[in-house]
Enzyme design. Structure first.
Site: not given
Ligand SMILES: *[C@@H]1O[C@H](CO)[C@@H](O)[C@H](O)[C@H]1NC(C)=O
Ligand SMILES: *[C@@H]1O[C@H](CO)[C@@H](O)[C@H](O)[C@H]1NC(C)=O
Length: 540
Positions: A388, A103
């Protein structure tokens, strides 16, 4: 009609946004675990984390039974540097060795190795679902020795606090959350100076503050990866020695600045409830990212097609990206900055080096930067892809995060930071504030109303040009206004709005720009303040 009149507050909502979906049934366990540990910005924390109550103690049907027992002191030996890192969750021990290499970014979880993962669950806004527990079960290797348990859990004192090394903060900062630290600059300090002093510059942290000793600062490395696979590492010392240094004054502003106003005047929003102080202005010094990328081998005049975004990663695992044109604009002044207001960067602001992208939301100005990747894709973090962004006022559920672009250049905004009476009876007042527009747009004009928006006058812009530097208008304009309260006004309400050189101006009310995330709350700023009712003497 006033802005207040059209925007009635709403407080009784319980809606929470959709979560990143855990991968479907076909996806591998490891993928799911990663999506579980993918940090989620604290912006989403408060509203996002459903309280599912205390985690259940292990029940006897769990395969944990019959497992070897380990003392906490033994588990500690399986820390971040060990060949087999372990973490604790509730009363069990998990070996995460095989999970990490599969990962990218998985090393974040190493921070918890040798101890409990629980403090990190809170930071990463992870849902403690039964499904997640099932996944963790794949990695279980043992149980905590009963002598180290209290009510079935390791004692809190034995759990490392990820924030233990955070710096102390100036008491003048208005704290919104302590861990991670999020604190805004007080109105007084915003009004007082063009360059916000470092100690009261607003702090927006997503996680803990990485520890780098002063003596290790020059050796801190930034790895640069180009689309052709070339990798080059520069230490801070290399950067300072090799490249010309520039000084740029620029505002940093959180996309959630003034979110609290949107909540109050429109509807519930998810995220830190900032007032008007999630913005500050400083002088930054460092080398141009453009020069460094060129030196690293990126052909600026003949860019490869897959050079579309520049991704930044910080030491604490935060990451974000900006478009390549923004990174390379010779007049864009994008810096790898070492200094803030003539001093080494404070730890809270990215020591020893951070990215400064003037005119752009601060969320892209990655602190403690340690890796830069030129890629055909945006950063894959949730801060880039999910957090965002803004949605339309009609989009209040099942948000389609891929539909809209991530916030980069900031829209125009302004705020009142201080109001004082100028005559003993309070009929004469002085109002001060800031106005700022992103993308290098310069503030042209600031309109002020003392009667809630019925009548307008103009504020005078403070001439701070001597302290200002940079290729475009990256700084805020401070403004001041003195006037008499209209005699007809019952309760005074001061309102401000600004206009920039592209004639962008602010919307009147929050409802028209309402978005569930509460981002870009740029409506006319309004302050209810009646100086006639203030006790004491006039200021001057
Ligand atoms: C909001 O409007 C857009 C455009 O019509 C539509 O695609 C979307 O589904 C709407 N969202 C909701 C929640 O109604
Ligand atoms: C606020 O949002 C909730 C949930 O999306 C919605 O049901 C409610 O009608 C909204 N209230 C107002 C005043 O718009």
């Amino acid at each position: 009609m006033t802005a207040q009149g059209t925007d009635s507050p709403e407080h009784c909502l319980t809606h929470t946004p959709s979560r990143p979906s855990s991968a479907g049934a076909g996806a591998g366990v490891l993928t799911v675990l990663f999506s579980v540990f993918q940090p989620v910005s604290h912006e989403t924390l408060e509203a996002d984390v459903e309280d599912e109550g205390p985690a259940q103690a292990a029940d006897s049907s769990n395969p944990g039974d019959g497992l070897p027992q380990y003392r906490l002191s033994e588990i500690k030996n399986h820390g971040p540097k060990s060949s087999r890192p372990w973490v604790i969750f509730e009363d069990k021990v998990y070996d995460i060795t095989d999970w990490i290499p599969a990962h990218p970014g998985g090393e974040v979880i190493l921070r918890a190795a040798g101890g409990s993962i629980e403090p990190y669950w809170d930071i990463f806004a992870i849902h403690k679902t039964p499904y997640v527990r099932e996944i963790l079960q794949q990695f279980v290797v043992g149980k905590i020795h009963p002598d180290d348990l209290e009510d079935g859990r390791p004692r809190m004192n034995d759990i490392e606090d990820p924030f233990v090394s955070d710096p102390t903060r100036d008491p003048r900062l208005r704290q919104i959350t302590a861990k991670p630290c999020n604190a805004e600059t007080a109105g007084e300090d915003l009004a007082e100076a063009f360059l916000t002093p470092n100690e009261v510059f607003y702090v927006r942290n997503h996680m803990w503050v990485p520890v780098i000793e002063d003596t290790a600062a020059d050796a801190h490395g930034i790895t640069i990866e180009l689309p052709d696979g070339d990798v080059k590492t520069y230490t801070v010392h290399d950067l300072k020695a090799k490249f010309k240094q520039y000084s740029v004054t620029a505002v940093l502003q959180c996309s959630g600045n003034r979110r609290r106003d949107m909540t109050e005047h429109a509807n519930k929003t998810n995220g830190l409830q900032w007032g008007p102080g999630a913005i500050s202005c400083a002088k930054w010094e460092g080398v141009r990212l453009r020069d460094v990328l060129k030196d690293a081998g990126l052909p600026l005049d003949d860019l490869p097609e897959d050079a579309q975004h520049v991704q930044f990663s910080g030491l604490e695992a935060y990451g974000a990206s900006i478009p390549i044109h923004s990174a390379l604009d010779p007049r864009g002044d994008v810096l790898l900055a070492f200094k803030m207001n003539d001093l080494p960067l404070p730890r809270d602001h990215g020591f020893p080096v951070r990215v400064i992208v003037p005119g752009t939301v601060a969320a892209r100005c990655v602190k403690w930067v340690s890796k830069i990747v030129v890629s055909d894709e945006e950063s894959d973090t949730s801060w880039q892809r999910r957090d965002y962004k803004c949605f339309g006022p009609n989009e209040t559920r099942d948000l389609d995060w891929d539909k809209y672009k991530s916030i980069q250049e900031m829209p125009i905004t302004s705020a009142i930071t201080r109001a004082r009476k100028k005559s003993a009876d309070g009929n004469h007042v002085e109002v001060e504030g800031y106005a700022y527009s992103g993308g290098g747009h310069e503030i042209q004009r600031v309109d002020v109303s003392l009667d809630g928006g019925k009548t307008w006058d103009q504020a005078s812009l403070v001439d701070d040009s001597e302290q200002d530097s940079g290729s475009k208008a990256w700084s805020w304009k401070r403004w001041r206004y003195e006037g008499a309260l209209p005699t007809t006004t019952e309760a005074a309400a001061f309102v401000v709005k600004a206009t920039d050189d592209a004639y962008n101006t602010q919307p009147q009310c929050y409802k028209s720009i309402y978005n569930l995330r509460g981002n870009l709350a740029t409506a006319w700023h309004r302050v209810e303040f009646d100086p006639r009712k203030e006790k004491g003497c006039a200021d001057s």
